[in-house]
Design a protein around this motif. Structure first.
Motif, short mmCIF file in Angstrom:
data_model
loop_
_atom_site.label_atom_id
_atom_site.label_comp_id
_atom_site.label_asym_id
_atom_site.label_seq_id
_atom_site.Cartn_x
_atom_site.Cartn_y
_atom_site.Cartn_z
N LYS A 236 -22.33 31.48 36.70
CA LYS A 236 -21.29 31.79 37.67
C LYS A 236 -20.95 33.26 37.56
CE LYS A 236 -17.40 30.79 34.59
NZ LYS A 236 -16.12 30.09 34.42
N ASP B 180 -17.24 35.90 37.83
CA ASP B 180 -15.81 36.02 38.06
C ASP B 180 -15.38 37.44 37.73
OD1 ASP B 180 -15.76 36.14 35.28
OD2 ASP B 180 -15.15 34.05 35.05
N ALA B 181 -14.08 37.64 37.53
CA ALA B 181 -13.57 38.98 37.26
C ALA B 181 -14.12 39.55 35.96
CB ALA B 181 -12.04 38.96 37.23
N HIS C 82 -21.80 35.50 34.42
CA HIS C 82 -21.94 34.55 33.31
C HIS C 82 -23.37 34.00 33.31
CE1 HIS C 82 -17.55 33.98 32.29
NE2 HIS C 82 -17.49 34.69 33.40
#
Length: 708
Positions: free
Chosen positions: A597, A599-600, A604
């Motif tokens: 994934k 994100d901020a 990942h």
């Protein structure tokens, strides 16, 4: 202060300190004048007794020891691979560097890199010497010349001393990227002349004076080197002819690494006890295909072991034997996949040993300890006793970083009695030096690997240099790699491209005419043909191609494979969840994985069972799509199936080690997308590895006697 003045000042200060020490030693010494603490109290008590007084009672009483608190058992955290994020640089420093770059017409995006590379006062350094920009990776001399002209104007010229020194260092850095630890003076002068440096000798002297490079003179008495000329009648009586030498110029970091490696290997060779009482145990345990290797390790601190993939069972048997004798053993592979495969071999070897020891005749497995109720051999064992634990089998990078392996003692030495390094040809000179320096006195070192594969991504050719130097015993495995793929690869290793029988379609040749057809056939093989005909899914098949660029490079193939296997918009810097990736935490290291994934915090990944978070600003430099890799990225790992793509424009890049490495990545099935016609057999028969200039053989000859 100039370099010479600083050196003279340091020498004067050293002489003054020596004279002061001599004066202090020559003067009268008051007994006990420099004692303190307990020693001073004891001396005062003795003098009190001698003068008829009473010593303090507290002097001869020991304080009550503090109660020992039991430390809780440490909890092993799941391993998280480092993201290789550089140290942050102050925004003010980056802003000042950015202003200089804009003034000189250089890209603003280089500001953070320049500030990190040049350190404090980077903006002033650039104004004083604009060619310092060459220290940033990816900047070329012609770009630095344009930057210098914009800053210096009429003062800028090709004969500028600053330019000559900076271009010299840049050429040595480029040579290191190509695997050299140094360059011969003639080769360096010729390269400087090609870069329009009017006085190459002055440029080299400038780099030497600044301490950016070092000069060496190595005797030319290695195998294949020109022999020393015989003395002539004109040499004069009693005068010895000068030994021929080669003059080398190298960067300090690689010069020190090679010297440190030679020192460390000499210590490993000489520190093993001549008689440690275990010769009988080793000899009784030397059975099977690993017998020759076990006997060699029993009596020598450093041993080289060569062989193909099947020969890995021999160092695994050696590790099992050493563990059964009570030694602390650590094995290190180049990749997580190599670690997994060697751990499986070690577990198999230990099961076989336990089965032999528990058989009807205990004497059939001499040298192995008896087993207790738990089924574990007696005697000290390292780690948990289970083969394949993090303490026993590691990666080289994890062992050096301290995230894997047995850990280090109070002196910083690895807690091991035997270190086995598989994939030894992938050791660059700096990693090898760190390993040698980390071994305690009396420990044994075994370097095992296939000499036919590609050399290390970093500078040096450590394994090949050690084989050529013959400074220690060398054990060549006689265990052949099985099956049609093993037969094909073995023939390539000796320069023969043989047609092998493959009744189960183990080897398939797919001819193509152009780049477009090569891409189409590759995608068809991965997505359809291999899963349907061979039964190996796409996620277990690896594409290998000679380079990143071009019509059939990794970029083009990964784009086509993503569109077929995991289409998506690439919302996270070109990546989507489920994408196969190749993560490079450091130059020369590639770990396959998958996108989980984003994100901020960043992208990942899951790499070899470990969670990795790559910051957004590092994704472009460290993460690529991984359906297609180069052979250099794939070395050290294997897959159930491999598709090797040889497009027509790759003919000039093919060498025997490249083909040997690429074809050898397949375990069960190999497809060759063939578009190079006769360039393939020609490369196998005629094109060997590109030579590398190193100093290790000469350094070893000076410290370690030849093993014959």
């Amino acid at each position: 202060m100039s370099e010479a003045e600083a050196e003279l000042a340091a020498q004067r200060e050293l002489r003054e300190r020596i004279e002061r020490r001599k004066a202090e030693k020559a003067g009268p010494v008051q007994a006990g004048a420099r004692l303190s603490g307990k020693a001073a109290d004891l001396l005062a008590a003795v003098r009190a007794v001698e003068s008829g007084g009473k010593p303090p009672a507290s002097v001869f009483t020991e304080p009550e020891p503090a109660p020992r608190r039991s430390a809780p058992e440490p909890v092993r955290q799941p391993q998280v691979m480092p993201s290789a994020t550089p140290a942050p640089v102050a925004s003010e420093a980056v802003d000042t560097v950015r202003a200089v770059l804009v003034e000189g017409g250089a890209p603003e995006a280089l500001a953070a890199q320049v500030a990190a590379v040049l350190g404090e006062g980077a903006d002033a350094q650039l104004r004083e010497n604009p060619w310092q920009l060459l220290r940033v990776a990816g900047v070329r001399p012609e770009q630095a010349d344009g930057f210098a002209r914009a800053l210096l104007g009429a003062e800028c010229g090709p004969d500028d001393e600053r330019r000559g020194g900076a271009v010299t260092v840049w050429l040595l850095e480029q040579a290191a990227l190509a695997g050299h630890t140094a360059l011969e003076a003639q080769a360096l002068h010729a390269a400087l002349a090609q870069r329009s440096v009017p006085d190459p000798d002055a440029a080299v002297q400038s780099a030497l004076a600044e301490g950016d490079a070092l000069v060496f003179q190595d005797a030319l008495d290695e195998p294949g080197a020109p022999a020393a000329p015989a003395p002539s009648e004109d040499d004069g009586e009693g005068e010895e002819a000068e030994r021929p030498v080669r003059v080398l110029i190298g960067l300090e970091r690689y010069a020190l690494a090679e010297e440190s490696l030679a020192d460390g290997l000499a210590r490993v060779v000489n520190s093993l006890p001549k008689e440690d009482g275990s010769a009988t145990d080793w000899e009784s345990a030397a059975t099977g295909s690993a017998a020759e290797l076990i006997r060699a390790v029993a009596g020598h601190g450093l041993v080289l072991h060569t062989g193909g993939e099947a020969s890995r069972a021999e160092p695994a048997a050696l590790a099992a034997t050493a563990r059964s004798l009570g030694l602390r053993v650590c094995a290190a592979a180049h990749t997580p996949d190599g670690r997994r495969r060697f751990a499986a071999l070690l577990a198999s070897a230990e099961r076989a040993d336990r089965g032999a020891a528990s058989g009807p005749d205990p004497l059939s497995a001499p040298g192995f300890g008896t087993e207790d109720e738990t089924g574990a051999p007696d005697g000290p064992r390292h780690g948990t006793g289970e083969a394949g634990t993090d303490e026993t089998v590691t990666t080289v990078a994890g062992l050096l970083a301290g995230t894997e392996g047995p850990g280090r003692d109070a002196d910083g030495m690895l807690r091991t009695d035997l270190l086995i390094v598989v994939d030894a040809p992938q050791l660059d000179v700096e990693s090898a030096a760190m390993l040698a320096e980390s071994l305690p006195d009396g420990a044994r070192l075994v370097l095992s690997g296939d000499p036919g594969v590609l050399w290390s991504a970093g500078p040096g050719r450590v394994f090949a240099d050690l084989l050529a130097a013959r400074a220690c015993p060398q054990v060549a495995s006689r265990t052949p790699d099985p099956g049609p793929i093993g037969e094909l690869v073995s023939g390539i290793g000796i320069g023969e491209l043989n047609q092998v029988a493959a009744p189960g379609k183990e080897v398939v040749i797919v001819p193509v005419r152009d780049a477009g057809e090569a891409v189409h056939r590759t995608v068809q093989l991965i997505a359809d043909s291999v899963p349907r005909a061979i039964g190996i899914p796409a996620e277990q098949t690896q594409v290998i191609t000679p380079g990143h660029g071009g019509a059939v490079g990794t970029r083009a193939l990964n784009t086509a494979l993503k569109e077929r296997l995991n289409p998506g918009p690439g919302r996270f810097g070109g990546f989507d969840p489920g994408d196969r990736i190749a993560y490079s935490p450091a130059p020369g290291r590639t770990v396959p994985g998958q996108v989980v994934k984003a994100d901020a915090d960043g992208l990942h990944l899951e790499c070899a069972g470990a969670a990795v978070v790559v910051p957004k600003e590092r994704v472009e430099q460290t993460v690529r799509h991984g359906w297609a890799l180069t052979a250099h990225q794939a070395v050290g790992a294997r897959w159930p199936a491999a598709v090797v793509v040889l497009p027509g424009d790759a003919a000039q890049a093919l060498t025997r080690p490249w083909i040997y490495t690429a074809f050898g990545r397949a375990e069960q099935h190999l497809s060759v997308v063939h578009g190079v016609d006769q360039a393939l057999p020609r490369a196998v028969a005629e094109v060997a590895a590109k030579p590398r200039t190193t100093r290790l053989p000469a350094l070893l000859r000076a410290q370690v006697p030849a093993a014959g």
